[in-house]
Design an enzyme around this catalytic site. Structure first.
Site, PDB file in Angstrom:
ATOM      1  N   PRO A 115       0.826  -1.211   0.000  1.00  0.00           N
ATOM      2  CA  PRO A 115       0.000   0.000   0.000  1.00  0.00           C
ATOM      3  C   PRO A 115       0.860   1.261   0.000  1.00  0.00           C
ATOM      4  O   PRO A 115       1.889   1.328   0.667  1.00  0.00           O
ATOM      5  CB  PRO A 115      -0.801  -0.134   1.300  1.00  0.00           C
ATOM      6  CG  PRO A 115      -0.939  -1.616   1.477  1.00  0.00           C
ATOM      7  CD  PRO A 115       0.374  -2.183   1.007  1.00  0.00           C
ATOM      8  N   CYS A 116       0.409   2.265  -0.757  1.00  0.00           N
ATOM      9  CA  CYS A 116       1.265   3.413  -1.055  1.00  0.00           C
ATOM     10  C   CYS A 116       0.754   4.724  -0.469  1.00  0.00           C
ATOM     11  O   CYS A 116       1.361   5.768  -0.696  1.00  0.00           O
ATOM     12  CB  CYS A 116       1.402   3.559  -2.566  1.00  0.00           C
ATOM     13  SG  CYS A 116      -0.191   3.782  -3.412  1.00  0.00           S
ATOM     14  N   GLN A 117      -0.355   4.691   0.287  1.00  0.00           N
ATOM     15  CA  GLN A 117      -0.977   5.951   0.701  1.00  0.00           C
ATOM     16  C   GLN A 117      -0.025   6.846   1.485  1.00  0.00           C
ATOM     17  O   GLN A 117      -0.088   8.069   1.410  1.00  0.00           O
ATOM     18  CB  GLN A 117      -2.234   5.679   1.524  1.00  0.00           C
ATOM     19  CG  GLN A 117      -3.389   5.106   0.735  1.00  0.00           C
ATOM     20  CD  GLN A 117      -3.346   3.588   0.661  1.00  0.00           C
ATOM     21  OE1 GLN A 117      -2.314   2.968   0.878  1.00  0.00           O
ATOM     22  NE2 GLN A 117      -4.484   2.980   0.358  1.00  0.00           N
TER      23      GLN A 117
END
Length: 359
Positions: A75-77
């Site tokens: 996940p890159c948030q």
């Protein structure tokens, strides 16, 4: 090549790697709907749904050297310019869980995908250096490249960084990768090219899936391009169907769902309503009284999946908002295919050729 897929989502990256001939033997995804989508389309892969922190020890079941490749996109948030860019975001720390799996399996190659910001912004330089350093400590030659999906047959200007590591090799794998990936660049595909192949919106094969009202912004934010700024309420921006779409967001499903002109899709010579409205706003330097016509609409899940280059037979599980999210979170399949093709060429050269020589 036998592979393990991490943070698999709906399986966009897996489609590309499978199409290149990779055999995915084990995969992991936390989100239940995305996991069910993955299972539905990949029945031969062992998919373990749940937190990788609790499941990674399972991977010790694989004999050393039996897994050639680990790939996936944590996940890159926490790194994204669209998010809070918080290095302490728990989701940001999942890149280290990914590297833990690499350390357990010791694959010959790993590929880790993330947002462009992680590969470009100065504020994340220490994170980039830490990833490369940790890979080096585990015996990998590691480099990273930012690639634009539009260069590989994807009708979308989606830029992503890929950290790629090769175990125990003295080959100049970064230079070879650059040579191989250039060979795979294709002529750009427009949104119109992509969507005109689909059944008409509103038919059984392409149902309307987003009914969020489209209205003009009371205080429009102007940019040089009519496809930037904020001409409509919400975050949904119009697509330039004669070019490539901007990055499809995972927040699609409501008023953040991209907008297109159905009339212009059918007839390239028709008046471009969005461009005309933008021109009037620029000339008047004030509000312009207009009503959004019915041929301006949101894209459907079928269209979003096509823009991400999912196969037309791919089946998604979940509510409409979940399906939009799964599609927006995916790595475009055609981009993944190009990455896979490039690393397979290096695998054949750096490992298989060497093995034959020693044999």
């Amino acid at each position: 090549m036998r592979a393990v897929s991490l943070f698999a989502g709906a399986g966009g990256m897996d489609v590309g790697f499978s199409d290149a001939g990779v055999s995915i033997v084990w995969a992991n995804e936390l989100d239940l709907d995305a996991a069910q989508t993955y299972i539905k389309n990949n029945p031969d892969t062992m998919l373990r749904q749940g937190d990788i922190k609790r499941l990674k020890e399972e991977l010790q079941q694989f004999d050393e050297g039996s897994i050639d490749l680990v790939f996936g996109g944590p996940p890159c948030q926490g790194f994204s310019v669209a998010g809070k860019m918080d290095p302490d975001d728990e989701r940001s720390k999942l890149i280290w869980e990914y590297m833990d799996v690499v350390n357990i399996l010791k694959p010959k190659i790993f590929v880790m995908e993330n947002v462009k910001a992680l590969g470009k912004l100065q504020r994340w330089q220490s994170v980039r250096e830490k990833i490369v350093s940790r890979a080096h400590d585990m015996g990998y030659t590691c480099f990273y490249k930012v690639l634009n999906a539009a260069d590989f047959g994807v009708p979308q200007k989606r830029e992503r960084v890929f950290f790629i590591g090769f175990l125990d090799t003295d080959a100049d794998v970064e230079k070879i990768f650059e040579t191989e990936i250039i060979k795979l660049i294709k002529p750009r595909v427009t949104v119109r090219d992509c969507l005109r192949k689909l059944p008409p919106a509103g038919t059984e094969g392409n149902p309307i899936t987003c009914t969020a009202k489209i209205s003009l912004a009371a205080n429009p934010v102007m940019r040089k391009s009519p496809y930037a700024g904020m001409l409509f309420n919400g975050m949904g921006r119009p697509l330039d169907i004669s070019s490539q779409a901007n990055t499809l967001p995972a927040s699609m499903g409501g008023n953040k769902t991209p907008i297109l002109d159905e009339l212009l899709l059918e007839d390239p010579e028709a008046e471009n309503w969005v461009v005309q409205y933008h021109t009037e706003l620029a000339q008047a330097n004030k509000k312009v009284s207009r009503i959004v016509p019915s041929h301006i609409r949101r894209i459907t899940t079928v269209e979003a999946a096509a823009i991400q280059t999912f196969p037309p037979t791919y089946q998604f599980v979940g509510e409409k908002s979940s399906i939009y999210r799964q599609i927006g979170n995916a790595v475009p399949c055609n981009l993944a295919f190009a990455i896979a093709e490039a690393i397979i060429s290096i695998y054949n050269e750096a490992y298989l050729t060497k093995a034959r020589v020693y044999a």
